[in-house]
Design a protein around this motif. Structure first.
Motif, PDB file in Angstrom:
ATOM      1  N   GLN A 138      13.180   3.901 -12.605  1.00  0.00           N
ATOM      2  CA  GLN A 138      14.194   3.883 -11.423  1.00  0.00           C
ATOM      3  C   GLN A 138      14.238   2.414 -10.996  1.00  0.00           C
ATOM      4  OE1 GLN A 138      11.517   6.761 -10.155  1.00  0.00           O
ATOM      5  NE2 GLN A 138      10.753   5.441  -8.431  1.00  0.00           N
ATOM      6  N   SER A 139      15.113   2.019 -10.157  1.00  0.00           N
ATOM      7  CA  SER A 139      15.223   0.710  -9.398  1.00  0.00           C
ATOM      8  C   SER A 139      14.384   0.834  -7.999  1.00  0.00           C
ATOM      9  CB  SER A 139      16.801   0.362  -9.238  1.00  0.00           C
ATOM     10  OG  SER A 139      17.274   0.259 -10.499  1.00  0.00           O
ATOM     11  N   TYR A 140      13.951  -0.301  -7.624  1.00  0.00           N
ATOM     12  CA  TYR A 140      13.248  -0.471  -6.479  1.00  0.00           C
ATOM     13  C   TYR A 140      14.009  -1.384  -5.581  1.00  0.00           C
ATOM     14  CZ  TYR A 140       9.818   2.214  -8.714  1.00  0.00           C
ATOM     15  OH  TYR A 140       9.086   3.218  -9.339  1.00  0.00           O
ATOM     16  N   ARG A 141      13.519  -1.661  -4.273  1.00  0.00           N
ATOM     17  CA  ARG A 141      13.913  -2.739  -3.381  1.00  0.00           C
ATOM     18  C   ARG A 141      12.647  -2.975  -2.221  1.00  0.00           C
ATOM     19  NH1 ARG A 141      17.947   1.313  -0.439  1.00  0.00           N
ATOM     20  NH2 ARG A 141      16.384   2.787   0.621  1.00  0.00           N
TER      21      ARG A 141
ATOM     22  N   GLU B  60       9.933   0.377  -2.585  1.00  0.00           N
ATOM     23  CA  GLU B  60      10.307   1.728  -2.303  1.00  0.00           C
ATOM     24  C   GLU B  60      11.530   1.884  -3.347  1.00  0.00           C
ATOM     25  OE1 GLU B  60      11.913   2.611   1.559  1.00  0.00           O
ATOM     26  OE2 GLU B  60      13.407   1.239   1.407  1.00  0.00           O
TER      27      GLU B  60
ATOM     28  N   ILE C 275      14.823   3.135  -4.968  1.00  0.00           N
ATOM     29  CA  ILE C 275      16.224   3.377  -4.461  1.00  0.00           C
ATOM     30  C   ILE C 275      16.755   4.537  -4.860  1.00  0.00           C
ATOM     31  CG2 ILE C 275      18.668   1.998  -4.720  1.00  0.00           C
ATOM     32  CD1 ILE C 275      17.452  -0.338  -5.313  1.00  0.00           C
TER      33      ILE C 275
ATOM     34  N   GLY D  16      21.795   5.377  -4.388  1.00  0.00           N
ATOM     35  CA  GLY D  16      21.869   4.324  -3.719  1.00  0.00           C
ATOM     36  C   GLY D  16      22.576   3.136  -4.449  1.00  0.00           C
TER      37      GLY D  16
ATOM     38  N   LEU E  63      23.055  -0.648  -6.093  1.00  0.00           N
ATOM     39  CA  LEU E  63      22.279  -1.478  -6.690  1.00  0.00           C
ATOM     40  C   LEU E  63      22.965  -2.761  -6.356  1.00  0.00           C
ATOM     41  CD1 LEU E  63      21.309  -0.155 -10.060  1.00  0.00           C
ATOM     42  CD2 LEU E  63      19.933  -0.049  -8.060  1.00  0.00           C
TER      43      LEU E  63
ATOM     44  N   SER F 113      17.999  -5.705  -5.811  1.00  0.00           N
ATOM     45  CA  SER F 113      17.393  -4.706  -6.420  1.00  0.00           C
ATOM     46  C   SER F 113      16.152  -5.312  -7.360  1.00  0.00           C
ATOM     47  CB  SER F 113      18.123  -4.086  -7.337  1.00  0.00           C
ATOM     48  OG  SER F 113      19.594  -3.322  -6.702  1.00  0.00           O
TER      49      SER F 113
END
Length: 114
Positions: A14-17, A28, A30, A34, A36, A40
């Motif tokens: 997954q991707s985060y921010r 957390e 994304i 959500g 990107l 990101s």
């Protein structure tokens, strides 16, 4: 130049921010639906070594990226140390890590096209 032989990392799926108010120290995920953007993050998790031995290795990998001016942070994620880099720096980061002697585990499907 030092190398990190026998270190293997893989990209978290997954991707985060950055968590609001905690840029550089907490992330957390994304949500899948959500957006990107340039803020990101991509997370890299060490597969080998693991446990407590992973922390010093991740800090050495972080230093290797800092040496080429790629901003990154080593943070705990899902109970393990993970290295987070900006999405736009992912290719530079993985290239540097490969040159540093780190193997990058890539997902593959069981479908053989041959």
């Amino acid at each position: 130049m030092n190398t990190m032989q026998l270190s293997i990392v893989h990209r978290l799926p997954q991707s985060y921010r950055w968590l609001a108010g905690f840029a550089g120290s907490r992330v957390e995920p994304i949500p899948q639906n959500g957006v990107l953007n340039d803020n990101s993050l991509v997370g890299l998790k060490l597969l080998s070594p693991d446990g407590e031995k992973a922390w010093p290795v991740m800090h050495k990998l972080s230093q290797a990226l800092t040496d080429i001016e790629v901003a990154c942070s080593v943070l705990e994620c899902e109970g393990e140390p993970c290295l987070f880099v900006n999405r736009q720096d992912e290719y530079a980061a993985t290239c540097r890590l490969k040159n540093f002697g780190v193997a990058i585990a890539e997902p593959f499907s069981g479908n053989n096209p041959f």
